[in-house]
Design a protein around this motif. Structure first.
Motif, PDB file in Angstrom:
ATOM      1  N   GLY A 197       0.816  -1.209   0.000  1.00 17.52           N
ATOM      2  CA  GLY A 197       0.000   0.000   0.000  1.00 17.52           C
ATOM      3  C   GLY A 197       0.846   1.254   0.000  1.00 17.52           C
ATOM      4  N   ASN A 198       0.178   2.377   0.122  1.00 19.11           N
ATOM      5  CA  ASN A 198       0.860   3.664   0.132  1.00 19.11           C
ATOM      6  C   ASN A 198       1.502   3.925   1.480  1.00 19.11           C
ATOM      7  N   LYS A 199       2.747   4.344   1.447  1.00 18.71           N
ATOM      8  CA  LYS A 199       3.477   4.643   2.677  1.00 18.71           C
ATOM      9  C   LYS A 199       3.271   6.108   3.046  1.00 18.71           C
ATOM     10  N   TYR A 200       3.260   6.373   4.347  1.00 15.91           N
ATOM     11  CA  TYR A 200       3.219   7.745   4.834  1.00 15.91           C
ATOM     12  C   TYR A 200       3.995   7.829   6.142  1.00 15.91           C
ATOM     13  N   VAL A 201       4.321   9.059   6.523  1.00 12.83           N
ATOM     14  CA  VAL A 201       5.078   9.291   7.748  1.00 12.83           C
ATOM     15  C   VAL A 201       4.104   9.743   8.828  1.00 12.83           C
ATOM     16  N   SER A 202       4.143   9.084   9.964  1.00 16.85           N
ATOM     17  CA  SER A 202       3.336   9.467  11.115  1.00 16.85           C
ATOM     18  C   SER A 202       4.269  10.136  12.124  1.00 16.85           C
ATOM     19  N   VAL A 203       3.965  11.394  12.464  1.00 20.87           N
ATOM     20  CA  VAL A 203       4.771  12.150  13.428  1.00 20.87           C
ATOM     21  C   VAL A 203       3.969  12.259  14.721  1.00 20.87           C
ATOM     22  N   GLN A 204       4.549  11.755  15.809  1.00 19.26           N
ATOM     23  CA  GLN A 204       3.870  11.763  17.098  1.00 19.26           C
ATOM     24  C   GLN A 204       4.708  12.512  18.118  1.00 19.26           C
ATOM     25  N   VAL A 205       4.040  13.366  18.896  1.00 15.48           N
ATOM     26  CA  VAL A 205       4.691  14.075  19.991  1.00 15.48           C
ATOM     27  C   VAL A 205       3.954  13.714  21.262  1.00 15.48           C
ATOM     28  N   ASN A 206       4.687  13.201  22.231  1.00 12.56           N
ATOM     29  CA  ASN A 206       4.142  12.807  23.524  1.00 12.56           C
ATOM     30  C   ASN A 206       2.990  11.808  23.373  1.00 12.56           C
ATOM     31  N   GLY A 207       3.109  10.902  22.396  1.00 15.44           N
ATOM     32  CA  GLY A 207       2.124   9.854  22.198  1.00 15.44           C
ATOM     33  C   GLY A 207       0.930  10.233  21.346  1.00 15.44           C
ATOM     34  N   GLU A 208       0.812  11.471  20.911  1.00 12.27           N
ATOM     35  CA  GLU A 208      -0.311  11.907  20.082  1.00 12.27           C
ATOM     36  C   GLU A 208       0.182  12.246  18.680  1.00 12.27           C
ATOM     37  N   GLU A 209      -0.535  11.750  17.682  1.00 17.29           N
ATOM     38  CA  GLU A 209      -0.141  12.024  16.300  1.00 17.29           C
ATOM     39  C   GLU A 209      -0.454  13.487  15.970  1.00 17.29           C
ATOM     40  N   VAL A 210       0.576  14.219  15.565  1.00 14.57           N
ATOM     41  CA  VAL A 210       0.415  15.631  15.244  1.00 14.57           C
ATOM     42  C   VAL A 210       0.449  15.894  13.746  1.00 14.57           C
ATOM     43  N   LYS A 211       0.978  14.950  12.962  1.00 16.21           N
ATOM     44  CA  LYS A 211       1.084  15.185  11.523  1.00 16.21           C
ATOM     45  C   LYS A 211       1.213  13.867  10.782  1.00 16.21           C
ATOM     46  N   GLN A 212       0.561  13.810   9.614  1.00 17.75           N
ATOM     47  CA  GLN A 212       0.750  12.708   8.673  1.00 17.75           C
ATOM     48  C   GLN A 212       1.254  13.324   7.377  1.00 17.75           C
ATOM     49  N   ILE A 213       2.350  12.799   6.884  1.00 21.13           N
ATOM     50  CA  ILE A 213       2.952  13.324   5.666  1.00 21.13           C
ATOM     51  C   ILE A 213       3.051  12.183   4.662  1.00 21.13           C
ATOM     52  N   THR A 214       2.463  12.383   3.488  1.00 26.29           N
ATOM     53  CA  THR A 214       2.555  11.359   2.447  1.00 26.29           C
ATOM     54  C   THR A 214       3.818  11.586   1.631  1.00 26.29           C
ATOM     55  N   PHE A 215       4.372  10.502   1.151  1.00 29.84           N
ATOM     56  CA  PHE A 215       5.564  10.603   0.312  1.00 29.84           C
ATOM     57  C   PHE A 215       5.151  11.101  -1.061  1.00 29.84           C
ATOM     58  N   GLY A 216       5.945  12.000  -1.622  1.00 33.95           N
ATOM     59  CA  GLY A 216       5.668  12.528  -2.950  1.00 33.95           C
ATOM     60  C   GLY A 216       6.768  12.172  -3.918  1.00 33.95           C
ATOM     61  N   THR A 217       6.589  12.594  -5.137  1.00 32.65           N
ATOM     62  CA  THR A 217       7.605  12.331  -6.152  1.00 32.65           C
ATOM     63  C   THR A 217       8.554  13.517  -6.300  1.00 32.65           C
ATOM     64  N   SER A 218       8.279  14.583  -5.584  1.00 33.60           N
ATOM     65  CA  SER A 218       9.132  15.773  -5.700  1.00 33.60           C
ATOM     66  C   SER A 218      10.423  15.593  -4.918  1.00 33.60           C
ATOM     67  N   SER A 219      11.273  16.593  -5.025  1.00 36.03           N
ATOM     68  CA  SER A 219      12.558  16.534  -4.330  1.00 36.03           C
ATOM     69  C   SER A 219      12.374  16.844  -2.848  1.00 36.03           C
ATOM     70  N   LYS A 220      13.439  17.204  -2.191  1.00 35.85           N
ATOM     71  CA  LYS A 220      13.453  17.372  -0.744  1.00 35.85           C
ATOM     72  C   LYS A 220      12.478  18.441  -0.262  1.00 35.85           C
ATOM     73  N   LYS A 221      11.782  18.106   0.836  1.00 37.73           N
ATOM     74  CA  LYS A 221      10.917  19.049   1.531  1.00 37.73           C
ATOM     75  C   LYS A 221      11.243  18.975   3.009  1.00 37.73           C
ATOM     76  N   THR A 222      11.168  20.098   3.692  1.00 27.98           N
ATOM     77  CA  THR A 222      11.424  20.111   5.133  1.00 27.98           C
ATOM     78  C   THR A 222      10.147  20.493   5.875  1.00 27.98           C
ATOM     79  N   TYR A 223       9.986  19.912   7.050  1.00 24.88           N
ATOM     80  CA  TYR A 223       8.826  20.152   7.902  1.00 24.88           C
ATOM     81  C   TYR A 223       9.309  20.427   9.318  1.00 24.88           C
ATOM     82  N   PRO A 224       9.073  21.614   9.849  1.00 29.72           N
ATOM     83  CA  PRO A 224       9.428  21.871  11.246  1.00 29.72           C
ATOM     84  C   PRO A 224       8.357  21.298  12.178  1.00 29.72           C
ATOM     85  N   ILE A 225       8.797  20.621  13.209  1.00 30.52           N
ATOM     86  CA  ILE A 225       7.894  20.076  14.225  1.00 30.52           C
ATOM     87  C   ILE A 225       8.238  20.776  15.542  1.00 30.52           C
TER      88      ILE A 225
END
Length: 125
Positions: A31-59
């Motif tokens: 299936g499709n992969k995605y990144v799950s970002v959790q802070v203190n046990g709670e999911e704060v962001k879901q990021i799907t993988f794209g075909t573009s080049s590098k992207k940065t996300y501040p948490i």
């Protein structure tokens, strides 16, 4: 070695290669992969993988700040406010089930799939 021994060894070899390929192909088509970002046990962001080049996300959280870099189908932490920076030193992860943990900032980054997988065990990796 007799002729029968050679046949048994060849059969075991072919069987093990076949099972290895089946397990790996099942893992690739999970299936499709995605990144799950959790802070203190709670999911704060879901990021799907794209075909573009590098992207940065501040948490940002009350525990600290981390900056994630997503590059096509892999993710890593490029900057963190924690003292030891073990999450930065870990590098890229790209397989389903792999995680990056920053304990001082209480951050967990995990690669998941939108398709339910059976229980993961050592044979999948």
């Amino acid at each position: 070695m007799t002729k029968g021994d050679k046949i048994v060894v060849l059969f075991i070899f072919i069987s093990s290669i076949s099972l290895f390929l089946i397990i790996n192909l099942t893992n690739i088509n999970s299936g499709n992969k995605y990144v799950s970002v959790q802070v203190n046990g709670e999911e704060v962001k879901q990021i799907t993988f794209g075909t573009s080049s590098k992207k940065t996300y501040p948490i940002k959280s009350k525990f600290g700040e981390n900056i994630l870099e997503i590059n096509k189908d892999k993710v890593r932490v490029i900057e963190a406010t924690c003292p030891d920076k073990l999450d930065v030193k870990q590098g890229y992860i790209k397989n389903i089930g792999e995680i990056i943990v920053c304990v001082p900032n209480r951050l967990v980054i995990e690669i998941k799939s939108d398709k339910d997988l059976l229980d993961l065990d050592a044979t999948i990796y």
